[in-house]
Design an enzyme around this catalytic site. Structure first.
Site: not given
Lengths: 745, 180
Positions: A412-413, A479, A536
């Site tokens: 999450a960070a 993510d 990403c």
């Protein structure tokens, strides 16, 4: 004491051209852009005039030369006559004319006068030329023209004409001397001589002189054109062929040279057949391009190679360029505390220039410029917005959280996406935000409290161990940590710091995390059962390959992400053949979507069962293969026992069996091959071994040596390729059928 | 996560009463379910019971935070409110101070509020009562303790502090590390 003496008074030292005097260079166009490799330049007015005059002059001179050459002969002839007959009138005239033509000079008056001139005379002549060259020359030429016309009109060779010819001869000489500085003279001579030759050929008596003239002119023009074309071709050849650089001159190169060469090589590669240097292969060109791109954009070769594999050449440059530039600053409105319109108004009042991010998001704002630091306004501190890249909104939109759900954000960070989830859930349900880093989790705590997220449980642990602690989530957002090849603009160190091993480490971790994330989800959830995977990075190793792995290992399927833009994920990439539904995933690139390079995939879990690993399948295959020869034996025995009428049925059995098993083997081998490219060769060899053993069995049955031969062929075929494999087996099976039939008959 | 001891609960509620008075009751009895205070490593969290149940299954060494952090007990067993509690203090606050926009920045850097920066003050503020500080556009900026009562403020010199700074939202970037 007092003022400084101005020693340099009155002496103005020119300081060279100022800034404004420095002219910008002409733009350099790549060769393929300009047609035929030449750029048409507009001549200035003067230049045009001069060119026109030069042309005229050349034409005239040529004509005149022709005349002179024919005239010279005649004069020589005449002179002889003269000396014999000594006709005074003519000689008088001649003298007169020479005097007229060489008026300013006092030349020699003896026989040598035709070629001998005093030095002074020449100088004077030159001076005259320089001083009033234009008028003089033109006048002279006009005169000449007149003469020629007269000549043409008077068709019969008369004395008068001869005399005028002589006059011309004289003039010509004078002119020649005076024209020493003229560049064109030599060329002109060449032309003249050629033209003379042509004239000699084309001297037909029955044509009018004007016609003759036109023919000559046309011929000359054609020749000129031909020459010009040749020259043009030469030029093109010189310019178009990109000189393949030698190893020696690769050392010292300016950045501009490198850029130029990148352009040229790309130009060659886009039309390779036409522009290539026959001595060098495409890979050599690509090597050069890679090296140049590495030096120009300062990447390491490994990463550049990856990008070159990933993007077509035209896109590659765009991507690299876009990766140099920062993406626009975007913020996300915290819908828990304010509305976008209110926030925009408040920020505009603080002197911020902003706009909505686009139709696809209701919470995003793009900041163009700001008078205050965006990360320290009272609105920011009060939690009305968070600074977040546009691409970070996408995975949460794909996840589409619902109220009162239990959702997990595995890494999450710093809490941007997780707080977005909470905002969409309107602080209902439970949000688990996890991160492995103790340092970075503090940012999550800070952001959550600032943004007023109260339904959260913040944990700090390895995501891979999460299923052991808690499962039954409705949705999971992963993510994943990645190499960050999509956000090179943010972190330039990616360019040089990554190598094969880093990527391998990354995707191994990503695979484990994704499996853990899938395990955390409850497939029976009434509203959910979804997993969103995002990175990403733009490399397929970290994206499609990871998803493909998960599709094989767990009961999940790809579903629509719900994002209306973005390019489809790769189904085929180099040697990889991913699951056909991989086109449901979305890729985002900095050059085409003006956001960070990103990948989003949405999976739906349809069963909580974890399928057993692929090892069992292999066993099954092997069993099948081992069973086969035994059954064949049985069939054979049966066939021997049975009468001829029964033979056919048994034959069928025999026929069918091997085909089926072979096909099944083939299928599995194909499957395996898809899974892991590396294992393919091993599998194939194993397969061929199996087939060989089978063949041996057949041999034992006492088949002819011919069969053996075909079987060997078969095994060879098997070893080659998948496609050929299938063929070979068909052939062999049909052959073996024939053999069997033969035998039983 | 453990329940607060009797003593600590008392200390906590006393502290909260200074700011929100009798509204403390509203924090406990809510229409949307049961909420409770829990303590971990001397930090006090305010969280819904539903979330708490789920969080209980997570080993304490991995659990960083749940719900909202209210503050911490110091070594001398006093309770200290953190800025993170602001979202629950501001709606229920008894006395409020509004700052002029010129004084906003000063307060957000951790300074006390001088009389010159005072825009408005609620009427009934007593001396040494907890006050929540707002900007003129009603944005909660933090909280502190009133150094003067409302009446005294009227006659105070411009440079005299009217409110002692305790916490402000500038801490979110000034000291993000120490929020917990």
């Amino acid at each position: 004491m007092g003022r400084k003496a101005k020693f340099s008074d009155g002496v103005v030292v020119k300081k060279g051209p100022g800034k404004k005097a420095k002219k910008q260079k002409d733009p350099v166009f790549p060769k393929q852009l300009t047609e035929n490799g030449t750029i048409k330049k507009n001549l200035s007015h003067r230049q045009a005039l001069r060119a026109k005059r030069r042309l005229q002059q050349a034409l005239n001179r040529k004509k005149q030369n022709e005349r002179a050459s024919t005239g010279n002969k005649s004069t020589v002839f005449l002179k002889d006559e003269e000396s014999e007959s000594g006709s005074d009138v003519e000689s008088d005239e001649e003298i007169k004319s020479t005097k007229l033509s060489t008026r300013p000079s006092k030349g020699f008056s003896d026989d040598n006068k035709s070629w001998l001139k005093p030095k002074q005379n020449k100088l004077q002549d030159n001076n005259v030329k320089n001083g009033e060259s234009s008028t003089e020359e033109e006048n002279e030429e006009q005169e000449e023209d007149m003469d020629q016309e007269e000549e043409e009109l008077s068709s019969d060779p008369s004395d008068l004409e001869n005399s005028s010819d002589d006059e011309e001869d004289e003039k010509l000489k004078v002119e020649k001397l005076g024209d020493l500085s003229d560049e064109d003279s030599e060329e002109q001579d060449e032309f003249d001589s050629q033209a003379d030759g042509a004239a000699g050929e084309g001297s037909d008596d029955d044509l009018l002189p004007i016609e003759k003239e036109t023919i000559k002119l046309k011929k000359k023009q054609a020749k000129e054109q031909k020459l010009a074309e040749e020259e043009l071709q030469l030029n093109i050849a010189n310019q178009e062929v990109f000189a393949f650089p030698k190893k020696s001159d690769e050392d010292v190169q300016s950045l501009q040279d490198v850029q130029q060469r990148i352009r040229e090589v790309i130009a060659v590669l886009t039309d390779f057949n036409k522009l290539r240097d026959k001595n060098h292969s495409r890979s050599e060109y690509l090597d050069i391009l890679k090296k140049d791109l590495c030096t120009y954009y300062s990447y390491n070769e490994f990463l550049m190679e990856k990008f070159m594999q990933l993007f077509p050449l035209s896109e590659l440059l765009e991507f690299l360029e876009a990766s140099e530039v920062q993406r626009p600053l975007t913020i996300r409105t915290n819908s828990l505390k304010t509305r976008r319109r209110d926030l925009a108004q408040a920020l505009i009042n603080r002197g911020v220039n902003l706009d909505p991010i686009g139709k696809w998001s209701k919470v995003g704002l793009v900041i163009y410029s700001s008078q205050v630091p965006i990360g320290a306004t009272p609105e920011y501190l009060a939690g009305h917005y968070i600074i977040q890249g546009a691409s970070s909104l996408l995975p949460v939109m794909a996840l589409a959280p619902q109220e009162n759900e239990r959702i997990l954000d595995m890494s999450a960070a710093p809490g941007g996406k997780a707080s977005h989830i909470a905002a969409i859930m309107k602080n209902t349900g439970v949000l688990f935000a996890n991160d492995i880093s103790k340092e970075r989790i503090k940012a999550v705590v800070g952001n959550f409290h600032r943004l007023g997220v109260v339904n959260s449980v913040i944990t700090c642990m390895d995501g891979r161990k999460y299923p052991k602690i808690m499962t039954g989530f409705d949705r999971v957002l992963l993510d994943a940590p990645c190499t960050g090849t999509g956000v090179v603009a943010k972190d330039q160190s990616v360019k040089t710091s990554k190598d094969e091993q880093d990527i391998q480490r990354c995707y191994n971790l990503q695979r484990e995390l994704l499996l853990a994330a899938i395990d955390c989800v409850n497939a029976k959830s009434s509203s959910g059962g979804y997993i969103v995977y995002s990175t990403c990075s733009v490399l397929p190793e970290e994206n499609e390959w990871v998803i493909d792995y998960a599709l094989k290992k767990r009961n999940v399927k790809l579903v629509e992400t719900g994002l209306e833009f973005g390019t489809e994920g790769f189904v085929n990439y180099r040697q990889h053949r991913f699951h056909p539904t991989m086109k449901l995933t979305k890729r985002f690139y900095p050059h085409s979507h003006n956001m960070d390079g990103f990948f989003v995939a949405k999976l739906r879990k349809f069963s909580n069962l974890i399928p057993k690993s692929g090892g069992d399948e292999v066993n099954i295959i092997e069993e099948n293969v081992e069973d086969e020869p035994v059954e064949e034996n049985k069939a054979e025995v049966k066939a021997k026992k049975n009468s001829n009428s029964l033979n056919k049925a048994s034959e069928n059995k025999v026929k069918k069996r091997p085909e089926q098993t072979k096909e099944s083997v083939l299928k599995h081998s194909k499957k395996r091959a898809n899974e892991d490219g590396e294992e393919v060769s091993i599998k194939k060899s194993r397969l061929s071994e199996k087939l060989n053993t089978k063949d041996k069995n057949k041999q034992k049955k006492g088949k002819s040596s011919k069969v053996n031969g075909t079987d060997k062929k078969l095994s060879v075929l098997v070893n080659k390729t998948k496609g050929k494999l299938a063929k070979g087996i068909k052939n062999s099976s049909s052959k073996s059928k024939k053999k069997l039939r033969h035998k039983y008959k | 996560m453990k329940r607060l001891s009797e003593e600590r609960t008392k200390i906590l509620f006393e502290k909260l009463t200074k700011y929100i008075g009798s509204n403390v009751k509203l924090l406990i009895e809510r229409p949307d379910g049961l909420y409770c205070f829990r303590e971990q490593k001397d930090r006090v969290y305010y969280v819904s019971e539903k979330i708490l149940k789920l969080a209980n299954s997570i080993p304490p060494e991995h659990l960083i935070s749940i719900g909202t952090l209210f503050g911490k007990f110091t070594k001398s067993n006093k309770f200290r409110l953190h800025i993170t509690a602001l979202s629950y203090l501001s709606p229920y606050a008894q006395s409020k101070i509004w700052l002029k926009s010129s004084a906003e920045q000063q307060f957000l850097y951790g300074h006390h509020i001088p009389k010159s920066g005072l825009g408005r003050i609620s009427e009934n503020a007593e001396k040494y009562q907890g006050v929540v500080v707002y900007s003129m556009s009603d944005l909660p900026l933090g909280f502190g303790v009133a150094a003067r009562s409302t009446a005294e403020c009227k006659h105070a010199e411009p440079l005299v502090s009217v409110c002692f700074h305790q916490a402000d939202i500038g801490e979110y970037i000034r000291s993000e590390e120490d929020l917990l």
